[in-house]
Design a protein around this motif. Structure first.
Motif, PDB file in Angstrom:
ATOM      1  N   ILE A 217     113.363 131.866  97.100  1.00 28.71           N
ATOM      2  CA  ILE A 217     114.287 131.066  98.092  1.00 28.71           C
ATOM      3  C   ILE A 217     115.653 131.364  97.721  1.00 28.71           C
ATOM      4  O   ILE A 217     116.434 131.500  98.604  1.00 28.71           O
ATOM      5  CB  ILE A 217     114.049 129.690  97.799  1.00 28.71           C
ATOM      6  CG1 ILE A 217     112.348 129.407  98.292  1.00 28.71           C
ATOM      7  CG2 ILE A 217     114.972 128.689  98.537  1.00 28.71           C
ATOM      8  CD1 ILE A 217     111.964 128.144  97.977  1.00 28.71           C
ATOM      9  N   ASP A 218     116.066 131.359  96.455  1.00 25.74           N
ATOM     10  CA  ASP A 218     117.658 131.898  96.080  1.00 25.74           C
ATOM     11  C   ASP A 218     117.942 132.982  96.722  1.00 25.74           C
ATOM     12  O   ASP A 218     119.391 133.230  97.287  1.00 25.74           O
ATOM     13  CB  ASP A 218     117.716 131.381  94.501  1.00 25.74           C
ATOM     14  CG  ASP A 218     117.605 130.138  94.106  1.00 25.74           C
ATOM     15  OD1 ASP A 218     117.478 129.336  94.740  1.00 25.74           O
ATOM     16  OD2 ASP A 218     117.411 130.082  92.876  1.00 25.74           O
TER      17      ASP A 218
ATOM     18  N   ASN B 227     112.179 130.540 102.985  1.00 29.42           N
ATOM     19  CA  ASN B 227     113.115 129.541 103.459  1.00 29.42           C
ATOM     20  C   ASN B 227     112.372 128.409 102.306  1.00 29.42           C
ATOM     21  O   ASN B 227     111.596 128.534 101.505  1.00 29.42           O
ATOM     22  CB  ASN B 227     112.812 129.084 104.845  1.00 29.42           C
ATOM     23  CG  ASN B 227     111.367 128.998 105.219  1.00 29.42           C
ATOM     24  OD1 ASN B 227     110.403 128.594 104.472  1.00 29.42           O
ATOM     25  ND2 ASN B 227     111.149 128.993 106.506  1.00 29.42           N
ATOM     26  N   GLU B 228     112.859 126.959 102.600  1.00 29.11           N
ATOM     27  CA  GLU B 228     112.558 125.910 101.700  1.00 29.11           C
ATOM     28  C   GLU B 228     110.967 125.806 101.807  1.00 29.11           C
ATOM     29  O   GLU B 228     110.239 125.396 101.055  1.00 29.11           O
ATOM     30  CB  GLU B 228     113.325 124.902 101.945  1.00 29.11           C
ATOM     31  CG  GLU B 228     114.585 125.017 101.450  1.00 29.11           C
ATOM     32  CD  GLU B 228     114.899 125.140  99.872  1.00 29.11           C
ATOM     33  OE1 GLU B 228     113.987 124.419  99.053  1.00 29.11           O
ATOM     34  OE2 GLU B 228     115.837 125.609  99.505  1.00 29.11           O
ATOM     35  N   ASP B 229     110.404 126.059 103.038  1.00 28.32           N
ATOM     36  CA  ASP B 229     108.896 125.762 103.350  1.00 28.32           C
ATOM     37  C   ASP B 229     108.004 126.926 102.709  1.00 28.32           C
ATOM     38  O   ASP B 229     106.820 127.097 102.882  1.00 28.32           O
ATOM     39  CB  ASP B 229     108.552 125.752 104.698  1.00 28.32           C
ATOM     40  CG  ASP B 229     109.330 124.450 105.343  1.00 28.32           C
ATOM     41  OD1 ASP B 229     109.556 123.339 104.719  1.00 28.32           O
ATOM     42  OD2 ASP B 229     109.922 124.603 106.521  1.00 28.32           O
TER      43      ASP B 229
ATOM     44  N   GLU C  28     108.171 130.088 103.618  1.00 29.54           N
ATOM     45  CA  GLU C  28     107.922 131.136 104.604  1.00 29.54           C
ATOM     46  C   GLU C  28     108.906 132.301 104.427  1.00 29.54           C
ATOM     47  O   GLU C  28     110.187 131.926 104.241  1.00 29.54           O
ATOM     48  CB  GLU C  28     108.031 130.509 106.026  1.00 29.54           C
ATOM     49  CG  GLU C  28     106.962 129.587 106.435  1.00 29.54           C
ATOM     50  CD  GLU C  28     107.160 128.822 107.611  1.00 29.54           C
ATOM     51  OE1 GLU C  28     108.494 128.714 108.102  1.00 29.54           O
ATOM     52  OE2 GLU C  28     106.153 128.006 108.024  1.00 29.54           O
ATOM     53  N   LEU C  29     108.502 133.401 104.970  1.00 26.45           N
ATOM     54  CA  LEU C  29     109.533 134.539 105.055  1.00 26.45           C
ATOM     55  C   LEU C  29     110.516 134.456 106.048  1.00 26.45           C
ATOM     56  O   LEU C  29     110.249 133.906 107.243  1.00 26.45           O
ATOM     57  CB  LEU C  29     108.680 135.937 105.279  1.00 26.45           C
ATOM     58  CG  LEU C  29     107.870 136.488 104.369  1.00 26.45           C
ATOM     59  CD1 LEU C  29     107.134 137.678 104.690  1.00 26.45           C
ATOM     60  CD2 LEU C  29     108.901 137.097 103.158  1.00 26.45           C
ATOM     61  N   VAL C  30     111.697 134.746 105.744  1.00 22.40           N
ATOM     62  CA  VAL C  30     113.092 134.445 106.560  1.00 22.40           C
ATOM     63  C   VAL C  30     112.650 135.769 107.530  1.00 22.40           C
ATOM     64  O   VAL C  30     111.985 136.791 107.410  1.00 22.40           O
ATOM     65  CB  VAL C  30     114.225 134.478 106.118  1.00 22.40           C
ATOM     66  CG1 VAL C  30     114.443 133.253 105.234  1.00 22.40           C
ATOM     67  CG2 VAL C  30     114.462 135.695 105.239  1.00 22.40           C
ATOM     68  N   GLU C  31     113.320 135.717 108.678  1.00 20.86           N
ATOM     69  CA  GLU C  31     113.183 136.639 109.818  1.00 20.86           C
ATOM     70  C   GLU C  31     113.413 138.178 109.346  1.00 20.86           C
ATOM     71  O   GLU C  31     112.652 139.058 109.924  1.00 20.86           O
ATOM     72  CB  GLU C  31     114.305 136.352 110.960  1.00 20.86           C
ATOM     73  CG  GLU C  31     114.021 137.105 112.340  1.00 20.86           C
ATOM     74  CD  GLU C  31     114.841 136.618 113.519  1.00 20.86           C
ATOM     75  OE1 GLU C  31     115.546 137.448 113.840  1.00 20.86           O
ATOM     76  OE2 GLU C  31     114.799 135.360 113.753  1.00 20.86           O
ATOM     77  N   ARG C  32     114.631 138.360 108.773  1.00 20.21           N
ATOM     78  CA  ARG C  32     114.561 139.759 108.359  1.00 20.21           C
ATOM     79  C   ARG C  32     113.810 140.292 107.335  1.00 20.21           C
ATOM     80  O   ARG C  32     113.435 141.475 107.185  1.00 20.21           O
ATOM     81  CB  ARG C  32     116.135 139.868 107.623  1.00 20.21           C
ATOM     82  CG  ARG C  32     116.172 139.082 106.325  1.00 20.21           C
ATOM     83  CD  ARG C  32     117.893 139.444 105.827  1.00 20.21           C
ATOM     84  NE  ARG C  32     117.833 138.455 104.720  1.00 20.21           N
ATOM     85  CZ  ARG C  32     118.709 137.342 104.464  1.00 20.21           C
ATOM     86  NH1 ARG C  32     119.673 137.611 105.291  1.00 20.21           N
ATOM     87  NH2 ARG C  32     118.682 136.852 103.383  1.00 20.21           N
ATOM     88  N   TYR C  33     112.990 139.689 106.953  1.00 23.11           N
ATOM     89  CA  TYR C  33     111.808 139.884 106.078  1.00 23.11           C
ATOM     90  C   TYR C  33     110.363 139.939 106.587  1.00 23.11           C
ATOM     91  O   TYR C  33     109.644 139.892 106.070  1.00 23.11           O
ATOM     92  CB  TYR C  33     111.704 139.258 104.630  1.00 23.11           C
ATOM     93  CG  TYR C  33     113.031 139.681 103.721  1.00 23.11           C
ATOM     94  CD1 TYR C  33     112.987 141.022 102.878  1.00 23.11           C
ATOM     95  CD2 TYR C  33     113.920 138.880 103.889  1.00 23.11           C
ATOM     96  CE1 TYR C  33     114.430 141.087 102.436  1.00 23.11           C
ATOM     97  CE2 TYR C  33     115.115 139.049 102.942  1.00 23.11           C
ATOM     98  CZ  TYR C  33     115.060 140.094 102.149  1.00 23.11           C
ATOM     99  OH  TYR C  33     116.396 140.548 101.487  1.00 23.11           O
TER     100      TYR C  33
ATOM    101  N   THR D 170     109.046 134.361 110.605  1.00 26.73           N
ATOM    102  CA  THR D 170     109.592 133.739 111.704  1.00 26.73           C
ATOM    103  C   THR D 170     110.783 132.699 111.835  1.00 26.73           C
ATOM    104  O   THR D 170     111.457 132.298 112.754  1.00 26.73           O
ATOM    105  CB  THR D 170     108.629 132.674 112.569  1.00 26.73           C
ATOM    106  OG1 THR D 170     108.223 131.942 111.479  1.00 26.73           O
ATOM    107  CG2 THR D 170     107.472 133.673 112.933  1.00 26.73           C
ATOM    108  N   ALA D 171     111.569 132.519 110.305  1.00 24.45           N
ATOM    109  CA  ALA D 171     112.665 131.666 110.356  1.00 24.45           C
ATOM    110  C   ALA D 171     113.747 132.503 110.933  1.00 24.45           C
ATOM    111  O   ALA D 171     114.023 133.567 110.877  1.00 24.45           O
ATOM    112  CB  ALA D 171     112.860 131.231 109.021  1.00 24.45           C
ATOM    113  N   PRO D 172     115.080 131.772 111.501  1.00 23.70           N
ATOM    114  CA  PRO D 172     116.211 132.553 111.848  1.00 23.70           C
ATOM    115  C   PRO D 172     116.570 132.995 110.981  1.00 23.70           C
ATOM    116  O   PRO D 172     116.994 132.514 109.713  1.00 23.70           O
ATOM    117  CB  PRO D 172     116.953 131.359 112.662  1.00 23.70           C
ATOM    118  CG  PRO D 172     116.322 129.748 112.067  1.00 23.70           C
ATOM    119  CD  PRO D 172     114.737 130.250 111.496  1.00 23.70           C
TER     120      PRO D 172
END
Length: 67
Positions: free
Chosen positions: A43-44, A49-51, A53-58, A61-63
């Protein structure tokens, strides 16, 4: 006399590079962490993300905050 350009790679071993050695040390440190420490580290680093989940660039689906 011309040499084959691939001759320079004939004895190349990526495992001897400093980059690979740094990667190995980082993976050893990550493996030594508890699952919660691993999660917080990812996360750091901005990978999860805090949930959790992988962030979009990885590939998630997170922005991406850099967009």
């Amino acid at each position: 006399m011309s040499k084959d350009p691939y001759d320079i790679f004939a004895n190349y071993d990526y495992r001897k590079t400093e980059e690979y050695k740094r990667h190995e040390r980082a993976m050893e440190e990550l493996d030594a962490m508890t699952p919660e420490e691993q999660r917080q580290t990812l996360i750091d680093a901005g990978i999860l993300n805090e949930d959790g989940e992988l962030v979009e660039r990885y590939g998630g689906t997170a922005p991406n905050p850099e967009d």
